[in-house]
Design an enzyme around this catalytic site. Structure first.
Site, PDB file in Angstrom:
ATOM      1  CG  ASN A 120      -4.305  -5.833   2.304  1.00 34.72           C
ATOM      2  OD1 ASN A 120      -4.715  -6.743   1.597  1.00 34.72           O
ATOM      3  ND2 ASN A 120      -3.318  -5.990   3.168  1.00 34.72           N
TER       4      ASN A 120
ATOM      5  NE  ARG B  42      -2.138  -1.766   3.350  1.00 34.82           N
ATOM      6  CZ  ARG B  42      -2.572  -1.851   4.610  1.00 34.82           C
ATOM      7  NH1 ARG B  42      -3.760  -1.390   4.924  1.00 34.82           N
ATOM      8  NH2 ARG B  42      -1.810  -2.379   5.537  1.00 34.82           N
TER       9      ARG B  42
END
Length: 744
Positions: free
Chosen positions: A36, A18
């Site tokens: 996620n 991320r």
């Protein structure tokens, strides 16, 4: 301007995915979000440089593994907010997996050693590119609150780094410093704190002074000492002859071991940092560490290790697992105090819980010996259908494998499934794998041996889950772990329950998992007088192969009394507690006994390792291997002939080293000849090699050379061990293919 939803699937947790996406979005002027979902990352993106951004995120950060990337276009109006943001994780697909624990990266090491850094001297420094992963995770998605780092709320400075998109610790779940992170403590063997402001420096001083210290690492405890105390440590551990792994700085390597290949050096210094089995410069040197011709070496792989060596005066440390061989890693400080107080004089501990224990990985010549820290959990793509499958592994050097939705995940090394503690660890590991992957096993594959504790566990789990059982013969699992194609399989190891209820271990198995493997060749079937006693005392094995007066005379000359010799002879003659075996490992044991270089096995594999050490200094002499047709229709290599001729060589005064080299080469040539004969009969031109004996460099390379000369290519599995650490994988592969073929 272009907008779209990008779905990236694979190992995208615990690798800084991320923050990597965030940084790319800022660089390319992209607006949107990243979230996620477990084994996939969903990115909404909008911007003029969308295509460049998409290419960047499709590559992923260096520790990620990308399975697939899909892009779905949508209107520009979908992204309404300016800028780019990271959204909280959600549970979702679990076809990916948390990566293995990663050695401290160079950037974090530089911070640890830099007085100007706020991470200076802090042992648990890490970032998105390094540090503990599997050893600390409780559940997925991988966020701090689902790891053992939950107990250490980050301080304001760490929160600032965590939230800073330009910092490499942006969204690093293990971020910590000396103000807020896990703490070290130095204890006496009784668990009493030692007063010190610097536990690492104090530990280094204790080690330099000759003390033995238990050190709590990433996945469990090591027992440490300097080289001068190695013999004392081995005596205290009850392992007087077993080699000890050592840790040293890179600059010290050239003083102890021969130069490595480029690939070996890359592995030793890379993210894995395994134990590497390397040849000593002088085979007769450093015998306190290893009586063999080689030495198990690893480099510091955590901040704690690096700081310890910064203060240590000695060039190396013995760094051996605190647990007994074949048993689970010790993770609890209380256990060290209660059970190891006669060994460890001090304890260097930390207060971060080890959720999942993990031993050090071991490699040699680029091949894996033990699959563990840095390499496992190991995720392998393979289409085995829609059913969830569990492989519980064998008895020795076991691990477990789970299959779900196109991927197998193999656990780190568990140990020898011969006692309740290791069975419990196997069950614990299976529970962890099923939880992290979301798998619900419908098929459980296990070893063919009905009495293995792993087999019994498989039956219990099948009843609990309503799963179908699939027994897989040990050596067929070995070959299936290498390839699913039709091959002439060569499985050479110590022990495996055969179709005929005898002990196999030197097998030529021709075919594939789908069609089945036919036993087309094997070593001569010989006896093991006393059963397991023949593995502990290889002179028994020698008599089982050569039960004649010459062997009796040899044993009498070595101190066997008349009563023991009569019992041995009667036991063999009447086949009382004398199981039959075709094991390659037992032949090597008997050879070591014949040469008088190992009369009692004090650790697993000792006779064959000692034989290899002598052979490494010798030159093989010409010796023919005889192959006959067996009563089962298979080709049989007459190993008794080899040992009988070797006995004559000894009588002629041939050196022990030359004789040891001759035994290895002749046995390897004979095994290759069995495979070549099977290839010629079947027309199959590819062989597959597996089994723990293939770790022996001379035997392996001789087999490969003989096959190549005959025009036969040979495949091995570089991702799984030669030894039994590949069995759970082979079990799953076999079960999956049988289900797909409608045969289960």
């Amino acid at each position: 301007m272009r907008c779209g939803r990008i779905i990236v699937r694979g190992i995208v947790q615990g690798v800084g995915f991320r923050p990597f996406v965030y940084a790319a979005a800022v660089r390319f002027g992209i607006a949107g979000t990243v979230i996620n979902h477990g084994s996939e990352v969903e990115i909404t993106a909008c911007g003029d440089r969308f295509d460049e951004f998409c290419r960047e995120v499709s590559a992923g950060p260096k520790m990620s593994v990308i399975d697939s990337v899909t892009v779905e276009p949508f209107p520009e109006t979908y992204v309404t907010e300016p800028g780019f943001s990271i959204l909280p994780s959600t549970d979702g697909a679990r076809t990916g997996f948390i990566p293995a624990d990663i050695a401290t990266c160079d950037s974090c090491l530089a911070d640890i050693m830099n007085p100007a850094s706020r991470y200076y001297g802090y042992w648990a420094t890490s970032c998105t590119d390094c540090g503990p992963r599997y050893s600390i995770i409780r559940a997925v998605p991988y966020d701090r609150e689902r790891t053992s780092m939950e107990m250490f709320p980050p301080c304001d400075d760490c929160c600032a780094d965590y939230q800073n998109p330009t910092n490499r610790r942006h969204h690093a779940q293990t971020i910590a410093c000396s103000n807020c992170g896990p703490k070290l403590s130095l204890l006496t063997a009784a668990g009493v704190p030692v007063a010190t402001d610097d536990p690492i420096r104090a530990t280094a001083e204790l080690l330099d002074a000759g003390h033995i210290v238990a050190v709590r690492g990433v996945g469990g405890y090591h027992i440490c000492c300097i080289e001068e105390e190695a013999s004392r440590l081995k005596q205290l551990l009850g392992r007087p002859h077993q080699s000890l792994a050592v840790m040293m700085k890179p600059e010290s390597l050239s003083e102890y071991v021969l130069p490595m290949t480029a690939s070996e050096e890359e592995m030793l210094k890379g993210p894995v940092h395994p134990i590497m089995i390397l040849d000593k410069i002088d085979p007769a040197a450093h015998t306190e560490l290893s009586e063999l011709h080689n030495l198990g070496v690893m480099l510091p792989y955590t901040g704690l290790h690096h700081l310890l060596f910064r203060h240590l005066q000695h060039p190396l440390l013995v760094m051996t697992s605190a647990n007994a061989p074949g048993t689970p890693m010790i993770t609890e400080t209380s256990y060290i105090s209660e059970r190891m107080g006669n060994v460890a004089e001090f304890i260097l501990s930390h207060d971060r819980e080890i959720v999942n224990r993990c031993d050090d990985s071991v490699m040699r010549d680029g091949y894996i010996i033990r699959l563990s820290r840095g390499l496992a959990p190991l995720r392998t793509a393979m289409d085995l259908g829609e059913h969830h499958i569990l492989g519980v592994g064998p008895e020795l050097n076991a691990n477990a494998t789970i299959y779900k939705e196109g991927f197998m995940v193999t656990s780190p090394h568990i140990g020898n499934i011969r006692n309740p503690a290791t069975v419990a660890y196997l069950e614990e590991t299976i529970e962890k794998l099923t939880s992290l992957t979301g798998a619900k096993p419908e098929i459980i594959a296990h070893d063919l041996h009905p009495q293995f504790l792993s087999t019994r566990l498989a039956h219990a789990l099948a009843e609990e889950w309503g799963a179908v059982l699939c027994p897989v013969q040990h050596h067929r699992a070995h070959i299936a772990s290498v390839t699913t194609e039709e091959v002439v399989g060569i499985a050479i190891d110590g022990v495996g329950y055969g179709d005929d209820a005898t002990i196999w271990g030197g097998e030529i198995l021709t075919g594939s998992p789908a069609e089945g493997y036919v036993r087309t060749g094997h070593l001569e079937q010989v006896l093991m007088p006393g059963g397991d006693l023949a593995t502990k005392f290889p002179e028994r094995m020698l008599y089982g192969i050569l039960p004649d007066e010459e062997t009796i005379s040899l044993l009498a000359g070595r101190g066997w009394d008349d009563m023991s010799l009569r019992v041995l002879a009667q036991q063999t003659k009447k086949r009382f507690n004398s199981p039959a075996t075709t094991s390659t490992g037992r032949i090597l044991d008997a050879a070591a006994a014949l040469l008088g270089i190992c009369r009692e096995r004090t650790y697993d594999g000792e006779p064959s390792m000692v034989l290899e050490a002598y052979a490494a200094r010798g030159t093989p002499q010409p010796l023919a291997a005889r192959i006959v047709k067996g009563s089962d229709g298979a080709d049989v290599l007459m190993t008794s002939d080899i040992l009988r001729e070797v006995r004559e060589m000894i009588g002629r005064g041939v050196s022990v080293s030359d004789t040891a080299a001759t035994i290895q080469t002749t046995l390897a040539t004979g095994i290759a000849a069995l495979a070549i004969r099977s290839a010629e009969r079947t027309g199959i031109t590819t062989a597959a090699l597996s089994g723990g004996v293939a770790i022996n460099r001379s035997i392996r390379e001789t087999i490969l050379a003989e096959l190549s000369a005959a025009g036969i290519s040979c495949v091995t599995n570089p991702r799984y061990p030669f030894g039994d650490g590949c069995i759970s994988c082979g079990q799953v592969v076999t079960a999956g293919i049988l289900v797909k073929e409608g045969k289960l």
